[in-house]
Design an enzyme around this catalytic site. Structure first.
Site, PDB file in Angstrom:
ATOM      1  N   SER A 140       0.862  -1.191   0.000  1.00  0.00           N
ATOM      2  CA  SER A 140       0.000   0.000   0.000  1.00  0.00           C
ATOM      3  C   SER A 140       0.892   1.233   0.000  1.00  0.00           C
ATOM      4  CB  SER A 140      -0.856   0.002   1.269  1.00  0.00           C
ATOM      5  OG  SER A 140      -1.526   1.240   1.440  1.00  0.00           O
ATOM      6  N   TYR A 153      -1.976  -1.237  10.585  1.00  0.00           N
ATOM      7  CA  TYR A 153      -1.952  -1.358   9.121  1.00  0.00           C
ATOM      8  C   TYR A 153      -0.679  -0.746   8.549  1.00  0.00           C
ATOM      9  CZ  TYR A 153      -3.883  -1.097   4.338  1.00  0.00           C
ATOM     10  OH  TYR A 153      -4.111  -1.229   2.981  1.00  0.00           O
TER      11      TYR A 153
HETATM   12  N1  NAD Z   1      -8.697  -0.758  -1.346  1.00  0.00           N
HETATM   13  C1  NAD Z   1      -7.671   0.043  -1.217  1.00  0.00           C
HETATM   14  O1  NAD Z   1      -7.782   1.267  -1.309  1.00  0.00           O
HETATM   15  C2  NAD Z   1      -6.288  -0.509  -0.974  1.00  0.00           C
HETATM   16  C3  NAD Z   1      -5.203   0.333  -1.139  1.00  0.00           C
HETATM   17  C4  NAD Z   1      -3.922  -0.147  -0.936  1.00  0.00           C
HETATM   18  C5  NAD Z   1      -3.739  -1.465  -0.570  1.00  0.00           C
HETATM   19  N2  NAD Z   1      -4.813  -2.276  -0.401  1.00  0.00           N
HETATM   20  C6  NAD Z   1      -4.555  -3.646   0.006  1.00  0.00           C
HETATM   21  O2  NAD Z   1      -5.070  -4.516  -0.975  1.00  0.00           O
HETATM   22  C7  NAD Z   1      -5.440  -5.743  -0.373  1.00  0.00           C
HETATM   23  C8  NAD Z   1      -6.864  -6.099  -0.782  1.00  0.00           C
HETATM   24  O3  NAD Z   1      -7.736  -5.070  -0.338  1.00  0.00           O
HETATM   25  P1  NAD Z   1      -9.205  -4.833  -0.947  1.00  0.00           P
HETATM   26  O4  NAD Z   1      -9.431  -3.382  -0.909  1.00  0.00           O
HETATM   27  O5  NAD Z   1      -9.353  -5.587  -2.219  1.00  0.00           O
HETATM   28  O6  NAD Z   1     -10.089  -5.438   0.241  1.00  0.00           O
HETATM   29  P2  NAD Z   1     -11.435  -6.312   0.250  1.00  0.00           P
HETATM   30  O7  NAD Z   1     -12.010  -6.124   1.616  1.00  0.00           O
HETATM   31  O8  NAD Z   1     -12.288  -5.999  -0.945  1.00  0.00           O
HETATM   32  O9  NAD Z   1     -10.869  -7.794   0.084  1.00  0.00           O
HETATM   33  C9  NAD Z   1     -10.049  -8.389   1.072  1.00  0.00           C
HETATM   34  C10 NAD Z   1     -10.282  -9.890   1.068  1.00  0.00           C
HETATM   35  O10 NAD Z   1      -9.447 -10.452   2.105  1.00  0.00           O
HETATM   36  C11 NAD Z   1     -10.200 -11.477   2.735  1.00  0.00           C
HETATM   37  N3  NAD Z   1      -9.741 -11.740   4.094  1.00  0.00           N
HETATM   38  C12 NAD Z   1      -9.880 -10.929   5.181  1.00  0.00           C
HETATM   39  N4  NAD Z   1      -9.414 -11.548   6.293  1.00  0.00           N
HETATM   40  C13 NAD Z   1      -8.965 -12.770   5.888  1.00  0.00           C
HETATM   41  C14 NAD Z   1      -8.399 -13.877   6.564  1.00  0.00           C
HETATM   42  N5  NAD Z   1      -8.203 -13.860   7.890  1.00  0.00           N
HETATM   43  N6  NAD Z   1      -8.059 -14.964   5.854  1.00  0.00           N
HETATM   44  C15 NAD Z   1      -8.287 -15.011   4.518  1.00  0.00           C
HETATM   45  N7  NAD Z   1      -8.815 -13.995   3.798  1.00  0.00           N
HETATM   46  C16 NAD Z   1      -9.160 -12.895   4.496  1.00  0.00           C
HETATM   47  C17 NAD Z   1     -11.636 -10.944   2.743  1.00  0.00           C
HETATM   48  O11 NAD Z   1     -12.572 -11.991   2.950  1.00  0.00           O
HETATM   49  C18 NAD Z   1     -11.740 -10.279   1.386  1.00  0.00           C
HETATM   50  O12 NAD Z   1     -12.244 -11.151   0.398  1.00  0.00           O
HETATM   51  C19 NAD Z   1      -5.258  -5.558   1.144  1.00  0.00           C
HETATM   52  O13 NAD Z   1      -4.021  -6.095   1.550  1.00  0.00           O
HETATM   53  C20 NAD Z   1      -5.258  -4.050   1.286  1.00  0.00           C
HETATM   54  O14 NAD Z   1      -4.539  -3.643   2.423  1.00  0.00           O
HETATM   55  C21 NAD Z   1      -6.096  -1.833  -0.602  1.00  0.00           C
END
Ligand code: NAD
Length: 258
Positions: A140, A153
């Site tokens: 991130s 985080y």
């Molecule tokens: N959305 C953003 O703005 C953003 C920005 C930078 C980085 N990220 C990173 O991208 C990654 C995905 O984020 P996203 O926005 O797609 O989130 P999201 O909430 O849409 O998806 C996350 C997924 O992780 C799964 N998950 C959560 N806890 C879990 C566990 N204990 N075991 C297995 N699976 C688990 C959830 O069920 C979900 O399907 C994360 O690491 C997040 O930190 C997101």
């Protein structure tokens, strides 16, 4: 982008195998769609895997080291190889340090830092055998810059960049490349859920809350699309990503340019 540029054959990913965590939603789902579309076998690991989603669903709570090891074993057994690991699963918790629950810290560090470590450790022999192994963490912009109230985080995302740097040095001779993709805000359920809440809290329209509150750190006040992150994963996983290892790959709409 022309359709030729996203053509799976040009990525030379066809016939290879990947494991993607957090594959039921948001970025992980888009990555799984992109890699399966390129002809890869993908184990789609999630707490609640979507049986109708892309890839082969595999259920695991990745806060447990044993569950991470089990997922790698399952991928190797199903596909007979493992070429690409995408450590993507993540959760957030927002609270000031004095009120930050220790259990939330532990869950976030387990999922965002220990899970990628165990996935890499267990997948290492298969990535070495691949000859072009790739370990890609979805880190991130918060791996490079902090925001208040996100102690766990931000700490874990900084940590995973350290992991990726270390693994690049360890994997170099075996042809294993490692990267930490650092997006700004991406249009996923995680972020979309915050828009009405922030609008109410700040007495703004949803459009203004998105631009003035959520996207405040972005120089360009636009969300990133999950498919755009998936495209970077496919690039890094393929032969054109050969020179990328041990570094953050920043796609943050100018956030960390400040
Ligand atoms: N959305 C953003 O703005 C953003 C920005 C930078 C980085 N990220 C990173 O991208 C990654 C995905 O984020 P996203 O926005 O797609 O989130 P999201 O909430 O849409 O998806 C996350 C997924 O992780 C799964 N998950 C959560 N806890 C879990 C566990 N204990 N075991 C297995 N699976 C688990 C959830 O069920 C979900 O399907 C994360 O690491 C997040 O930190 C997101």
């Amino acid at each position: 982008m022309s359709s030729a540029a996203v053509d799976g054959h040009r990525d030379r990913l066809e016939g290879k195998a990947a494991l993607v965590t957090g594959a039921a939603s948001g970025i992980g789902r888009a990555v799984t769609e992109r890699l399966t579309g390129a002809g890869m076998d993908v184990l789609a690991v999630d707490l609640r895997p979507d049986p109708d989603g892309p890839g082969i669903p595999y259920e695991a709570d990745l806060t447990s080291p044993e569950a991470n090891a089990g997922a790698v074993t399952a991928a190797r057994e199903r596909f007979g190889r493992l070429d690409v690991v995408v450590a993507n699963a993540g959760v957030q918790h927002v609270a000031p340090i004095e009120e930050f629950p220790v259990e939330k810290w532990q869950t976030i560090v387990s999922l965002l830092l220990t899970s990628p470590f165990v996935l890499a450790k267990e997948a290492w022999p298969a990535l070495r055998d691949s000859g072009s192994g790739r370990f890609i963490a979805i880190a991130s912009a918060h791996g490079l810059a902090a925001s208040p109230y996100k102690a766990a985080y931000v700490s874990a995302k900084h940590g995973v960049i350290g992991l990726v740097r270390t693994l690049a040095l360890e994997g170099a001779e075996a042809g294993i490349r490692t990267s930490a993709i650092c997006p700004g805000y991406v249009r996923t359920p995680l972020v979309e859920r915050q828009i009405p809440d922030q609008a109410r809290a700040h007495k703004l329209s949803e459009e203004d809350a998105l631009e003035q509150v959520i996207l405040a750190p972005h120089a360009v006040k636009e969300l990133i699309e999950p498919s755009e992150v998936a495209e970077v994963v496919a690039f890094l996983a393929g032969p054109a990503g050969r020179a990328f290892t041990g570094a953050p790959v920043i796609m943050d709409q100018g956030w960390t340019a400040r």
